[in-house]
Design an enzyme around this catalytic site. Sequence first.
Site, PDB file in Angstrom:
ATOM      1  CD  GLU A   1      -2.048   1.137   2.655  1.00  0.00           C
ATOM      2  OE1 GLU A   1      -3.425   1.946   2.945  1.00  0.00           O
ATOM      3  OE2 GLU A   1      -1.662   0.603   3.928  1.00  0.00           O
TER       4      GLU A   1
ATOM      5  CE  LYS B   1      -7.804   0.866   3.943  1.00  0.00           C
ATOM      6  NZ  LYS B   1      -6.879   1.014   4.053  1.00  0.00           N
TER       7      LYS B   1
ATOM      8  CB  CYS C   1      -3.788  -1.764   5.130  1.00  0.00           C
ATOM      9  SG  CYS C   1      -2.890  -0.359   6.531  1.00  0.00           S
TER      10      CYS C   1
END
Length: 566
Positions: free
Chosen positions: A316, A376, A426
């Site tokens: 990321e 995301k 994440c």
Amino acid sequence: MVRERLSAALDRYPVLWRSVAALLAGLLLFGSFPPRPWWFLAPLGITVLTLTVRGSGRLRGGFGYGLLAGLAFFVPLLPWTGIYVGPLPWLALSAVCAVYIGLFGLTARLVGSLPGWPLWVALAWATAEWARSSFPFGGFPWGRLAFGQADGWFLSLASLGGAPLVSFAVALTGTSAAALILRLRPSRLVHPPTEVGQGSRTLSDLPHTESHAIPASGSQKVCGATASRAGLVAAVVGLVVMPVLGLVVHGVLPDPDRGDRTITVAAIQGSVPRLGLDFNAQRRAVLDNHVRRTKELARAVEAGQAKRPDVVIWPENSSDIDPLRNADAATLITEASEQIGAPILVGAVLVNGDRTTTNSVIVWNGVAGPGERHDKKIIQPFGEYLPMRSFFRLFSEYADRAGYFVPGHGDGVVHAAGIDIGVATCYEVAFDRAFEDAMRAGAQLLTVPTNNATFGDSEMTYQQLAMSRIRAVEHGRALVVAATSGVSAIIAADGSVRQETAQFVPAALVADLPLRTSNTLATRVGPAPEVVFVALTAAALVAAVVRRRRARTAAAGRNEIGQPVS
């Protein structure tokens, strides 16, 4: 003499001792989390907490002791949230999370009077975790009991019911241990000292395990002895069933090295120029680091020192320069992909037309350039975006540094080199739903690109790595963690860490990993176990409230006719 003095102290300062026990319970829960491998402290913490909150006192007492335990748990667990923004966000988040442990304490005090109470109290814990993982602002699952069990006996249960089942198993083991202690040493723990402010108790205040001052007949004594033995057996069974089941399931998990076919995957950790919120002030340096380490791997492949990967995974934020808008960034990524001879999954920040941003993972395949991408979907409140921005900026000067990210859509799968790769970026890995859509879409391999540079040299990266290990077992897939500053890792489908990097150094991991299309039971049933846990808890609460009201009504009736109450 010592025992008598201890007994007198417990009688004299009941609130003090319960408060100390609550704090101890919270610290035991904290101690069970990585990087410490002391997973067995979690059921012990639940045991102490159950003995503390369960009883005949007022409901607010159960909430208060639970809140204390929650503070002792979350305050040391979450300091990484305030490393670069000061203590206020850290302490505020810890306090909000502690409220859910307080609600567990209240619920445990209610359902703790029901027959079979260890089961209901364990379900209450699972329900409290569900609530904290859902509300507010989408929830905050960090600190679920399951995420401290990556090295323990309960890990394999994730393949049956995911993280919710693992948490429930730990909780049931702890509550059953509490029941066993109460059965074996009832004199002090079954008849706890009256809390300050509680006053004299009526019959309705007494827990079901207490005896009344009414002489029992011989048949009643026999029935009582039989019930006591049954309760003892149930407590022992509850204590051992989940750990034993975990060990049995671990023994029958599929071979983590076998699959439909095997591919070679590389994870690149380029590292960052500096830690902290301003790490990406040198965005070009971060991109250069990952390009450089990928080219070094390419040279090692050409020299026969490393196997050529089929796909390369970057972390990321490995390119916070939008490569769809910046030609220089696009050229660098293309060069790296061509030299390594494989598509790269690039973690990039993309700027939208309305100036909002998306946290994306793009498949970049050499001169063909960008292809599919995962935006995301579960974005971090107070970090990637700020809810109620005008309100929260009153409390911290860092409020306006929160991003303007917007959530993406899609099923969480990208296709590269003929491989279906499920992506959870994440923060997403903490949520059960992150990989559920990807698995339904046919993910054969899982990956967690992450950037932990904003959390410094803290325990956060190890806590997150444990979540990835749970997800690997839950879905029966090999999983690759690629982190900007570490820890990057290769995780097998049984949750074992096959390779990992040190922190804050450039590194590359290369591994042969199996691809699978078969699904675990946990993948097939999805969120069903948690739905069942919540429904059963709700039913137990209704039953406990009805039981409590009936007991109070009966006690009031006896008082009216002058019948003494013990």
